[in-house]
Design a protein around this motif. Sequence first.
Motif, PDB file in Angstrom:
ATOM      1  N   PRO A  58       0.818  -1.210   0.000  1.00 10.57           N
ATOM      2  CA  PRO A  58       0.000   0.000   0.000  1.00 10.57           C
ATOM      3  C   PRO A  58       0.859   1.270   0.000  1.00 10.57           C
ATOM      4  O   PRO A  58       1.942   1.294   0.592  1.00 10.57           O
ATOM      5  CB  PRO A  58      -0.804  -0.084   1.301  1.00 10.57           C
ATOM      6  CG  PRO A  58      -0.109  -1.088   2.149  1.00 10.57           C
ATOM      7  CD  PRO A  58       0.872  -1.855   1.328  1.00 10.57           C
ATOM      8  N   ILE A  59       0.349   2.270  -0.698  1.00  9.73           N
ATOM      9  CA  ILE A  59       0.969   3.597  -0.694  1.00  9.73           C
ATOM     10  C   ILE A  59      -0.164   4.574  -0.396  1.00  9.73           C
ATOM     11  O   ILE A  59      -1.241   4.452  -0.980  1.00  9.73           O
ATOM     12  CB  ILE A  59       1.596   3.924  -2.063  1.00  9.73           C
ATOM     13  CG1 ILE A  59       2.813   3.013  -2.288  1.00  9.73           C
ATOM     14  CG2 ILE A  59       2.042   5.382  -2.166  1.00  9.73           C
ATOM     15  CD1 ILE A  59       2.755   2.286  -3.551  1.00  9.73           C
ATOM     16  N   VAL A  60       0.076   5.495   0.525  1.00  9.54           N
ATOM     17  CA  VAL A  60      -1.018   6.374   0.949  1.00  9.54           C
ATOM     18  C   VAL A  60      -0.772   7.807   0.489  1.00  9.54           C
ATOM     19  O   VAL A  60       0.342   8.321   0.592  1.00  9.54           O
ATOM     20  CB  VAL A  60      -1.143   6.336   2.496  1.00  9.54           C
ATOM     21  CG1 VAL A  60      -2.163   7.363   2.985  1.00  9.54           C
ATOM     22  CG2 VAL A  60      -1.493   4.942   2.990  1.00  9.54           C
ATOM     23  N   SER A 120       6.466   5.910   6.704  1.00  9.37           N
ATOM     24  CA  SER A 120       7.249   7.124   6.773  1.00  9.37           C
ATOM     25  C   SER A 120       6.537   8.199   5.972  1.00  9.37           C
ATOM     26  O   SER A 120       6.024   7.941   4.886  1.00  9.37           O
ATOM     27  CB  SER A 120       8.649   6.857   6.222  1.00  9.37           C
ATOM     28  OG  SER A 120       9.449   8.003   6.435  1.00  9.37           O
ATOM     29  N   GLY A 121       6.484   9.385   6.543  1.00 14.45           N
ATOM     30  CA  GLY A 121       5.787  10.476   5.870  1.00 14.45           C
ATOM     31  C   GLY A 121       6.734  11.220   4.939  1.00 14.45           C
ATOM     32  O   GLY A 121       7.870  11.517   5.301  1.00 14.45           O
ATOM     33  N   ILE A 122       6.273  11.486   3.724  1.00 16.74           N
ATOM     34  CA  ILE A 122       7.058  12.324   2.819  1.00 16.74           C
ATOM     35  C   ILE A 122       6.095  13.297   2.132  1.00 16.74           C
ATOM     36  O   ILE A 122       4.904  13.006   1.993  1.00 16.74           O
ATOM     37  CB  ILE A 122       7.837  11.515   1.755  1.00 16.74           C
ATOM     38  CG1 ILE A 122       6.918  10.559   0.999  1.00 16.74           C
ATOM     39  CG2 ILE A 122       8.959  10.749   2.370  1.00 16.74           C
ATOM     40  CD1 ILE A 122       7.652   9.759  -0.066  1.00 16.74           C
ATOM     41  N   SER A 123       6.607  14.413   1.728  1.00 17.22           N
ATOM     42  CA  SER A 123       5.744  15.324   0.981  1.00 17.22           C
ATOM     43  C   SER A 123       6.313  15.412  -0.428  1.00 17.22           C
ATOM     44  O   SER A 123       7.393  14.880  -0.713  1.00 17.22           O
ATOM     45  CB  SER A 123       5.725  16.709   1.630  1.00 17.22           C
ATOM     46  OG  SER A 123       6.848  17.451   1.224  1.00 17.22           O
ATOM     47  N   GLY A 124       5.581  16.085  -1.296  1.00 20.30           N
ATOM     48  CA  GLY A 124       6.042  16.245  -2.667  1.00 20.30           C
ATOM     49  C   GLY A 124       7.353  16.998  -2.760  1.00 20.30           C
ATOM     50  O   GLY A 124       7.984  17.047  -3.819  1.00 20.30           O
ATOM     51  N   LYS A 125       7.782  17.582  -1.630  1.00 19.09           N
ATOM     52  CA  LYS A 125       9.037  18.330  -1.644  1.00 19.09           C
ATOM     53  C   LYS A 125      10.238  17.438  -1.364  1.00 19.09           C
ATOM     54  O   LYS A 125      11.368  17.815  -1.644  1.00 19.09           O
ATOM     55  CB  LYS A 125       8.978  19.447  -0.594  1.00 19.09           C
ATOM     56  CG  LYS A 125       7.981  20.532  -0.974  1.00 19.09           C
ATOM     57  CD  LYS A 125       7.715  21.483   0.167  1.00 19.09           C
ATOM     58  CE  LYS A 125       8.824  22.485   0.339  1.00 19.09           C
ATOM     59  NZ  LYS A 125       8.449  23.583   1.254  1.00 19.09           N
ATOM     60  N   ASP A 126      10.012  16.248  -0.808  1.00 18.07           N
ATOM     61  CA  ASP A 126      11.133  15.363  -0.496  1.00 18.07           C
ATOM     62  C   ASP A 126      11.751  14.833  -1.781  1.00 18.07           C
ATOM     63  O   ASP A 126      11.066  14.191  -2.589  1.00 18.07           O
ATOM     64  CB  ASP A 126      10.656  14.192   0.371  1.00 18.07           C
ATOM     65  CG  ASP A 126      10.290  14.637   1.771  1.00 18.07           C
ATOM     66  OD1 ASP A 126      11.084  14.397   2.680  1.00 18.07           O
ATOM     67  OD2 ASP A 126       9.222  15.262   1.941  1.00 18.07           O
ATOM     68  N   TYR A 175       8.373  -0.335   3.735  1.00 16.85           N
ATOM     69  CA  TYR A 175       7.738   0.811   4.383  1.00 16.85           C
ATOM     70  C   TYR A 175       6.478   1.195   3.611  1.00 16.85           C
ATOM     71  O   TYR A 175       6.428   1.053   2.390  1.00 16.85           O
ATOM     72  CB  TYR A 175       8.677   2.018   4.396  1.00 16.85           C
ATOM     73  CG  TYR A 175       9.721   1.951   5.477  1.00 16.85           C
ATOM     74  CD1 TYR A 175       9.519   2.570   6.703  1.00 16.85           C
ATOM     75  CD2 TYR A 175      10.899   1.242   5.271  1.00 16.85           C
ATOM     76  CE1 TYR A 175      10.471   2.488   7.696  1.00 16.85           C
ATOM     77  CE2 TYR A 175      11.858   1.154   6.254  1.00 16.85           C
ATOM     78  CZ  TYR A 175      11.644   1.780   7.473  1.00 16.85           C
ATOM     79  OH  TYR A 175      12.586   1.696   8.453  1.00 16.85           O
ATOM     80  N   ILE A 176       5.502   1.690   4.337  1.00 16.61           N
ATOM     81  CA  ILE A 176       4.325   2.257   3.697  1.00 16.61           C
ATOM     82  C   ILE A 176       4.549   3.768   3.603  1.00 16.61           C
ATOM     83  O   ILE A 176       4.594   4.446   4.630  1.00 16.61           O
ATOM     84  CB  ILE A 176       3.044   1.975   4.516  1.00 16.61           C
ATOM     85  CG1 ILE A 176       2.843   0.463   4.697  1.00 16.61           C
ATOM     86  CG2 ILE A 176       1.831   2.642   3.864  1.00 16.61           C
ATOM     87  CD1 ILE A 176       1.743   0.089   5.694  1.00 16.61           C
TER      88      ILE A 176
END
Length: 297
Positions: A58-60, A120-126, A175-176
Amino acid sequence: MDNKPTKANLLIEALPYIKEFHHKKIMIKYGGHAMIDEEAMNSTARDTVLLKYVGIEPIVVHGGGPEITRSMNKMGKEPRFIKGLRVTDEETMEIVTMVLVGKISTDIVSKIGFHGGKASGISGKDSQLIVASKKAPHKIKDDETGEEHVVDLGLVGQIDSLNTELLQMFTENDYIPVISPIGIDDNGNTLNLNADTVAGEIAAEIDSEKLIILTDVPGVLKDPKDPKSLIKQIKIDEVDDLIRDGIISSGMIPKIETCVKAIEEGVESAHIIDGRIEHSLLLEIFTTKGIGTMITK
Ligand code: ARG
């Protein structure tokens, strides 16, 4: 024959899907009721962890509109929308980033962790995950006077390119990834993006098997007032007619268009499901009938 859905039967019904989707990526857009409070968020996170442990990837991507509006109100700022898009000045963009990245993403990540998943949280800026550019000003027509005027949405972006290397690193290591829908432009500015669009475009880019959008409606309804009139399956070449006949209307149109685009770009199926129903994710993926509207080629 005994047709009673015993617990064992339910598990057996899931087997072909567990097999079919083994090691496949499934993009899930969290939105609306599925993340409205602690309990709902916990349940959605737990279902996502279950997917992971039966071998799906899964990818959220998460939304956060209502929460952003609440924070803006608290800070004494009046939200403004044009055709469903939030007018985003610099101060609003700061609030959007704080709420999406600082609050919602970390909440989801910790709930997935609580249920035994790695996230792990990432945003479009990572690492330039989402490179975007500012949307051109909108022309809108005043319904009463018929006059056209141009409105600038401010820091609202459209996606130009994706760099999914970081995502692959996460999924390869079990990781998700939890993605916040903001982008970065060529000058390093942050842009506000539509979360459905982000989910659809990333799904296509990473060859996701499915795109699942959690909403606050049962799916596409023949009669919007009758939840029992759910259309369970739509082929993409039927969509134009459904829009023309007014069956797909208003807020559902951009969602369906996102689904159609993802499928045209290689995603096998897109699903619009009701996040107000507990475990709708599991019911859609692991049962034959599903629970929402499935869109395919
Ligand atoms: N579980 C199957 C899948 O995920 C079938 C889902 C059918 N859903 C529907 N809304 N018709 O592919």
